[in-house]
Design a protein around this motif. Structure first.
Motif, PDB file in Angstrom:
ATOM      1  N   THR A  39       0.827  -1.207   0.000  1.00 13.43           N
ATOM      2  CA  THR A  39       0.000   0.000   0.000  1.00 13.43           C
ATOM      3  C   THR A  39       0.861   1.257   0.000  1.00 13.43           C
ATOM      4  N   ILE A  40       1.897   1.266   0.828  1.00 15.70           N
ATOM      5  CA  ILE A  40       2.787   2.432   0.877  1.00 15.70           C
ATOM      6  C   ILE A  40       3.470   2.637  -0.470  1.00 15.70           C
ATOM      7  N   ALA A  41       4.015   1.557  -1.017  1.00 18.02           N
ATOM      8  CA  ALA A  41       4.726   1.664  -2.296  1.00 18.02           C
ATOM      9  C   ALA A  41       3.786   2.084  -3.422  1.00 18.02           C
ATOM     10  N   LYS A  42       2.578   1.541  -3.428  1.00 16.83           N
ATOM     11  CA  LYS A  42       1.617   1.861  -4.485  1.00 16.83           C
ATOM     12  C   LYS A  42       1.201   3.324  -4.408  1.00 16.83           C
ATOM     13  N   ARG A  43       0.905   3.806  -3.219  1.00 10.79           N
ATOM     14  CA  ARG A  43       0.468   5.193  -3.068  1.00 10.79           C
ATOM     15  C   ARG A  43       1.566   6.178  -3.434  1.00 10.79           C
ATOM     16  N   ARG A  44       2.814   5.808  -3.157  1.00 15.44           N
ATOM     17  CA  ARG A  44       3.930   6.734  -3.375  1.00 15.44           C
ATOM     18  C   ARG A  44       4.578   6.579  -4.746  1.00 15.44           C
ATOM     19  N   GLY A  45       3.998   5.745  -5.576  1.00 14.85           N
ATOM     20  CA  GLY A  45       4.484   5.622  -6.943  1.00 14.85           C
ATOM     21  C   GLY A  45       5.792   4.873  -7.087  1.00 14.85           C
ATOM     22  N   ILE A  46       6.110   4.015  -6.131  1.00 17.32           N
ATOM     23  CA  ILE A  46       7.329   3.215  -6.226  1.00 17.32           C
ATOM     24  C   ILE A  46       7.110   2.096  -7.241  1.00 17.32           C
ATOM     25  N   PRO A  47       8.007   1.936  -8.203  1.00 20.10           N
ATOM     26  CA  PRO A  47       7.812   0.911  -9.244  1.00 20.10           C
ATOM     27  C   PRO A  47       7.759  -0.503  -8.668  1.00 20.10           C
ATOM     28  N   SER A  48       6.998  -1.350  -9.343  1.00 15.98           N
ATOM     29  CA  SER A  48       6.902  -2.779  -8.999  1.00 15.98           C
ATOM     30  C   SER A  48       6.482  -2.988  -7.547  1.00 15.98           C
ATOM     31  N   ALA A  49       5.423  -2.302  -7.141  1.00 17.60           N
ATOM     32  CA  ALA A  49       4.949  -2.426  -5.758  1.00 17.60           C
ATOM     33  C   ALA A  49       4.526  -3.852  -5.420  1.00 17.60           C
ATOM     34  N   GLY A  50       4.150  -4.623  -6.438  1.00 15.88           N
ATOM     35  CA  GLY A  50       3.723  -6.000  -6.202  1.00 15.88           C
ATOM     36  C   GLY A  50       4.802  -6.903  -5.640  1.00 15.88           C
ATOM     37  N   TRP A  51       6.070  -6.481  -5.758  1.00 17.31           N
ATOM     38  CA  TRP A  51       7.156  -7.272  -5.176  1.00 17.31           C
ATOM     39  C   TRP A  51       7.047  -7.353  -3.660  1.00 17.31           C
ATOM     40  N   ALA A  52       6.209  -6.521  -3.064  1.00 13.70           N
ATOM     41  CA  ALA A  52       6.026  -6.567  -1.610  1.00 13.70           C
ATOM     42  C   ALA A  52       5.474  -7.912  -1.150  1.00 13.70           C
ATOM     43  N   TRP A  53       4.847  -8.651  -2.059  1.00 13.63           N
ATOM     44  CA  TRP A  53       4.268  -9.947  -1.714  1.00 13.63           C
ATOM     45  C   TRP A  53       5.250 -11.099  -1.909  1.00 13.63           C
ATOM     46  N   VAL A  54       6.411 -10.819  -2.464  1.00 11.30           N
ATOM     47  CA  VAL A  54       7.357 -11.876  -2.825  1.00 11.30           C
ATOM     48  C   VAL A  54       8.544 -11.869  -1.863  1.00 11.30           C
ATOM     49  N   PRO A  55       8.945 -13.028  -1.344  1.00 12.95           N
ATOM     50  CA  PRO A  55      10.167 -13.071  -0.529  1.00 12.95           C
ATOM     51  C   PRO A  55      11.353 -12.506  -1.305  1.00 12.95           C
ATOM     52  N   LEU A  56      12.200 -11.786  -0.633  1.00 14.31           N
ATOM     53  CA  LEU A  56      13.313 -11.020  -1.203  1.00 14.31           C
ATOM     54  C   LEU A  56      12.798  -9.748  -1.874  1.00 14.31           C
ATOM     55  N   GLY A  57      11.720  -9.861  -2.628  1.00 13.28           N
ATOM     56  CA  GLY A  57      11.146  -8.670  -3.243  1.00 13.28           C
ATOM     57  C   GLY A  57      10.646  -7.680  -2.205  1.00 13.28           C
ATOM     58  N   ASN A  58      10.162  -8.199  -1.076  1.00 16.77           N
ATOM     59  CA  ASN A  58       9.684  -7.291  -0.026  1.00 16.77           C
ATOM     60  C   ASN A  58      10.828  -6.472   0.572  1.00 16.77           C
ATOM     61  N   LEU A  59      12.033  -7.039   0.587  1.00 19.44           N
ATOM     62  CA  LEU A  59      13.187  -6.265   1.047  1.00 19.44           C
ATOM     63  C   LEU A  59      13.510  -5.140   0.067  1.00 19.44           C
ATOM     64  N   TRP A  60      13.346  -5.427  -1.217  1.00 20.79           N
ATOM     65  CA  TRP A  60      13.570  -4.399  -2.237  1.00 20.79           C
ATOM     66  C   TRP A  60      12.584  -3.243  -2.060  1.00 20.79           C
ATOM     67  N   ILE A  61      11.326  -3.576  -1.796  1.00 23.32           N
ATOM     68  CA  ILE A  61      10.313  -2.536  -1.603  1.00 23.32           C
ATOM     69  C   ILE A  61      10.583  -1.759  -0.317  1.00 23.32           C
ATOM     70  N   LEU A  62      10.949  -2.458   0.744  1.00 23.92           N
ATOM     71  CA  LEU A  62      11.283  -1.775   2.001  1.00 23.92           C
ATOM     72  C   LEU A  62      12.440  -0.805   1.793  1.00 23.92           C
ATOM     73  N   GLY A  63      13.480  -1.267   1.108  1.00 27.00           N
ATOM     74  CA  GLY A  63      14.613  -0.395   0.826  1.00 27.00           C
ATOM     75  C   GLY A  63      14.243   0.764  -0.081  1.00 27.00           C
ATOM     76  N   SER A  64      13.334   0.524  -1.024  1.00 27.82           N
ATOM     77  CA  SER A  64      12.888   1.595  -1.923  1.00 27.82           C
ATOM     78  C   SER A  64      12.133   2.672  -1.154  1.00 27.82           C
ATOM     79  N   ILE A  65      11.319   2.258  -0.194  1.00 30.22           N
ATOM     80  CA  ILE A  65      10.597   3.229   0.638  1.00 30.22           C
ATOM     81  C   ILE A  65      11.587   4.065   1.452  1.00 30.22           C
ATOM     82  N   ALA A  66      12.610   3.397   1.997  1.00 21.42           N
ATOM     83  CA  ALA A  66      13.635   4.121   2.755  1.00 21.42           C
ATOM     84  C   ALA A  66      14.416   5.072   1.853  1.00 21.42           C
ATOM     85  N   ASP A  67      14.748   4.622   0.646  1.00 27.10           N
ATOM     86  CA  ASP A  67      15.482   5.477  -0.295  1.00 27.10           C
ATOM     87  C   ASP A  67      14.654   6.694  -0.699  1.00 27.10           C
TER      88      ASP A  67
END
Length: 217
Positions: A39-67
């Motif tokens: 939800t955070i990634a989707k609202r903020r326009g972070i690419p490939s927000a769906g990776w939040a549901w995938v192991p390892l991909g969720n770390l990418w999304i977490l790091g993208s939110i921090a970046d």
């Protein structure tokens, strides 16, 4: 003999129930965390927000939110998403590399093939496993540190007033982290560019300054 058979069946049943309950709880935690990150990634326009549901991909999304927080709030370009991802990948590779050595050691021990003639092989195997274990432990500690830094930035971008509290509770009670992320999913209270100081136009009189106190009008 019947007694031991019944005892084994009861123990197996209890262990099965415990594993089942733990699995359900783990899935619930994962769903809450994934919904929050997505939800955070989707609202903020972070690419490939769906990776939040995938192991390892969720770390990418977490790091993208921090970046994104660093870029917007501090005007600093970071690559924490890459760091989190590669730390986790490195741990997985190291674990996979340890498996053949561990299997070889177990098979050799089961066959009682280690004696005085091949003691060097035993020592070498133990040393390799020890080095890999120390490396894995170091990677795990480093990964945990940067993961919590990323979570802090997420909390800071969503709810600055509660960021420190959420971080401390996440460290000591990690099972709360998915619920904090879920609770923050619709907030952007800390995601704004810093406001530059406002000065009067050139030539206008400045308020007098009294010692070390604040300027007085």
């Amino acid at each position: 003999m019947q007694y031991y058979s019944s005892y084994a069946e009861i123990l197996t049943g209890v262990m099965g129930i415990a594993v089942g309950i733990s699995s359900v709880i783990g899935i619930v935690f994962y769903i809450f965390s994934s919904i929050g990150l997505y939800t955070i990634a989707k609202r903020r326009g972070i690419p490939s927000a769906g990776w939040a549901w995938v192991p390892l991909g969720n770390l990418w999304i977490l790091g993208s939110i921090a970046d994104q927080y660093d870029l917007v709030a501090k005007n600093a370009k970071k690559k924490q998403r890459h760091l989190l991802l590669w730390l986790c990948v490195s741990m997985i590779v190291l674990v996979l590399a340890m498996i053949p050595t561990l299997v070889s050691f177990i098979i050799g021990a089961a066959r009682h093939s280690f004696d005085s003639s091949n003691a060097d092989a035993l020592i070498g195997t133990v040393l390799i496993m020890l080095i890999c274990y120390i490396g894995l432990l170091a990677l795990a500690v480093i990964s945990a540190v940067f993961t919590y830094i990323a979570y802090y930035k997420l909390y800071k971008s969503c709810s600055p007033d509660n960021a420190v509290l959420f971080l401390v509770l996440s460290i000591f009670f990690s099972f709360l982290t998915p619920f904090f992320v879920f609770a923050c999913r619709n907030k952007d209270e800390g995601l704004h560019a810093p406001v530059p100081p406002q000065y009067p136009p050139y030539g206008m009189p400045q308020p007098p300054y009294y010692g070390n106190g604040a300027p007085q009008a």
